[in-house]
Scaffold this motif. Structure first.
Motif, PDB file in Angstrom:
ATOM      1  N   LEU A  42       0.797  -1.228   0.000  1.00  0.00           N
ATOM      2  CA  LEU A  42       0.000   0.000   0.000  1.00  0.00           C
ATOM      3  C   LEU A  42       0.826   1.272   0.000  1.00  0.00           C
ATOM      4  CD1 LEU A  42      -2.503  -1.076   2.823  1.00  0.00           C
ATOM      5  CD2 LEU A  42      -2.854  -1.268   0.344  1.00  0.00           C
ATOM      6  N   GLY A  43       2.099   1.178   0.303  1.00  0.00           N
ATOM      7  CA  GLY A  43       2.928   2.354   0.511  1.00  0.00           C
ATOM      8  C   GLY A  43       2.838   2.789   1.964  1.00  0.00           C
ATOM      9  N   TYR A  49      -2.120   5.814   7.372  1.00  0.00           N
ATOM     10  CA  TYR A  49      -3.514   6.285   7.399  1.00  0.00           C
ATOM     11  C   TYR A  49      -4.441   5.149   7.870  1.00  0.00           C
ATOM     12  CZ  TYR A  49      -8.037   7.980   5.815  1.00  0.00           C
ATOM     13  OH  TYR A  49      -9.363   8.369   5.768  1.00  0.00           O
ATOM     14  N   MET A  50      -4.236   3.949   7.327  1.00  0.00           N
ATOM     15  CA  MET A  50      -5.109   2.832   7.691  1.00  0.00           C
ATOM     16  C   MET A  50      -4.896   2.378   9.129  1.00  0.00           C
ATOM     17  SD  MET A  50      -5.303   0.733   4.113  1.00  0.00           S
ATOM     18  CE  MET A  50      -6.550  -0.415   4.706  1.00  0.00           C
ATOM     19  N   ILE A  51      -3.663   2.467   9.622  1.00  0.00           N
ATOM     20  CA  ILE A  51      -3.438   2.165  11.043  1.00  0.00           C
ATOM     21  C   ILE A  51      -4.272   3.115  11.893  1.00  0.00           C
ATOM     22  CG2 ILE A  51      -1.754   2.264  12.934  1.00  0.00           C
ATOM     23  CD1 ILE A  51       0.357   1.268  10.876  1.00  0.00           C
ATOM     24  N   GLU A  52      -4.194   4.393  11.590  1.00  0.00           N
ATOM     25  CA  GLU A  52      -4.944   5.387  12.371  1.00  0.00           C
ATOM     26  C   GLU A  52      -6.452   5.150  12.276  1.00  0.00           C
ATOM     27  OE1 GLU A  52      -5.759   8.152  15.048  1.00  0.00           O
ATOM     28  OE2 GLU A  52      -3.742   7.494  14.559  1.00  0.00           O
ATOM     29  N   GLU A 160     -14.396  -2.157  -4.254  1.00  0.00           N
ATOM     30  CA  GLU A 160     -13.488  -1.033  -4.065  1.00  0.00           C
ATOM     31  C   GLU A 160     -14.168  -0.106  -3.070  1.00  0.00           C
ATOM     32  OE1 GLU A 160     -12.455   0.862  -7.738  1.00  0.00           O
ATOM     33  OE2 GLU A 160     -11.491  -0.939  -8.525  1.00  0.00           O
ATOM     34  N   THR A 161     -13.475   0.191  -1.977  1.00  0.00           N
ATOM     35  CA  THR A 161     -14.046   0.998  -0.907  1.00  0.00           C
ATOM     36  C   THR A 161     -13.217   2.249  -0.718  1.00  0.00           C
ATOM     37  OG1 THR A 161     -14.736  -1.055   0.177  1.00  0.00           O
ATOM     38  CG2 THR A 161     -14.777   0.957   1.506  1.00  0.00           C
ATOM     39  N   TYR A 167      -7.682   7.436  -0.629  1.00  0.00           N
ATOM     40  CA  TYR A 167      -7.269   6.039  -0.589  1.00  0.00           C
ATOM     41  C   TYR A 167      -8.454   5.114  -0.861  1.00  0.00           C
ATOM     42  CZ  TYR A 167      -3.047   7.815   1.611  1.00  0.00           C
ATOM     43  OH  TYR A 167      -1.892   8.492   1.884  1.00  0.00           O
ATOM     44  N   ILE A 168      -8.161   4.054  -1.578  1.00  0.00           N
ATOM     45  CA  ILE A 168      -9.161   3.048  -1.936  1.00  0.00           C
ATOM     46  C   ILE A 168      -8.665   1.688  -1.444  1.00  0.00           C
ATOM     47  CG2 ILE A 168     -10.323   1.876  -3.878  1.00  0.00           C
ATOM     48  CD1 ILE A 168     -11.140   4.787  -3.681  1.00  0.00           C
ATOM     49  N   MET A 169      -9.562   0.910  -0.858  1.00  0.00           N
ATOM     50  CA  MET A 169      -9.267  -0.496  -0.569  1.00  0.00           C
ATOM     51  C   MET A 169      -9.845  -1.295  -1.739  1.00  0.00           C
ATOM     52  SD  MET A 169      -9.606  -1.030   3.579  1.00  0.00           S
ATOM     53  CE  MET A 169     -11.330  -1.359   3.528  1.00  0.00           C
TER      54      MET A 169
END
Length: 179
Positions: A42-43, A49-52, A160-161, A167-169
């Protein structure tokens, strides 16, 4: 389930996260594991960002309080060391368990702890009378996809979320029926 449960294969123990101290330790563990694994996919910026958003103490606390998430430390049965964590919640409307998280520390990957986690969830689903369990897996995570397929999961959808900040999952939804 009890606060500590052994996996059906005896390889791991699952210690339910219940106290504020355990919840803080879980958030710290989550940050460590995510920083080990996800930047390659993800970089670093999206990983942080996703951790937060999803793995921090406030996010975990919110999931437990507002969405009935359950979390467990995964411990090695032979020496009780923490090797990772897992969590998710029952979706009553679909009679399934959503496995939101299965994360292992880098030195513990490839030692069949993920198999123990899946067996734990199969047992949990049977005990609770649930029809299935499901999870999402990043489309670029070929190792994860193959591992889940090897455990009987099938891809049932792709999503895709938008998670904010651009950011997209980009994930597959994989499900395993439980008999």
């Amino acid at each position: 389930m009890e606060s500590t449960t052994a996996s059906p294969d005896g390889r791991a123990r699952f210690e339910r996260v219940e106290t504020p101290e355990q919840t803080r330790a879980l958030a710290e563990l989550a940050g460590t594991i995510w920083r080990e694994y996800w930047p390659a996919y993800l970089g670093e910026a999206q990983t942080e960002y996703m951790i937060e958003q999803f793995q921090s103490l406030p996010a975990i606390t919110r999931d437990m309080a507002e969405h009935a998430y359950e979390y467990w430390f995964v411990r090695a049965a032979d020496d009780n060391r923490i090797v990772g964590y897992t969590g998710g919640h029952v979706e009553a409307e679909t009679n399934r368990f959503f496995i939101s998280k299965i994360y292992l520390l880098a030195p513990e990957r490839g030692k069949h702890f993920a198999s123990a986690v899946i067996a734990f969830y199969e047992d949990l689903c049977r005990t609770r009378g649930l029809d299935a369990m499901y999870l999402t897996v990043n489309k670029g995570n070929e190792l994860g996809i193959r591992a889940y397929e090897g455990k009987g999961f099938a891809t049932i959808d792709a999503v895709e979320t938008d998670i904010g900040e651009g950011y997209i999952m980009d994930d597959y939804i994989m499900e395993k029926r439980v008999s």
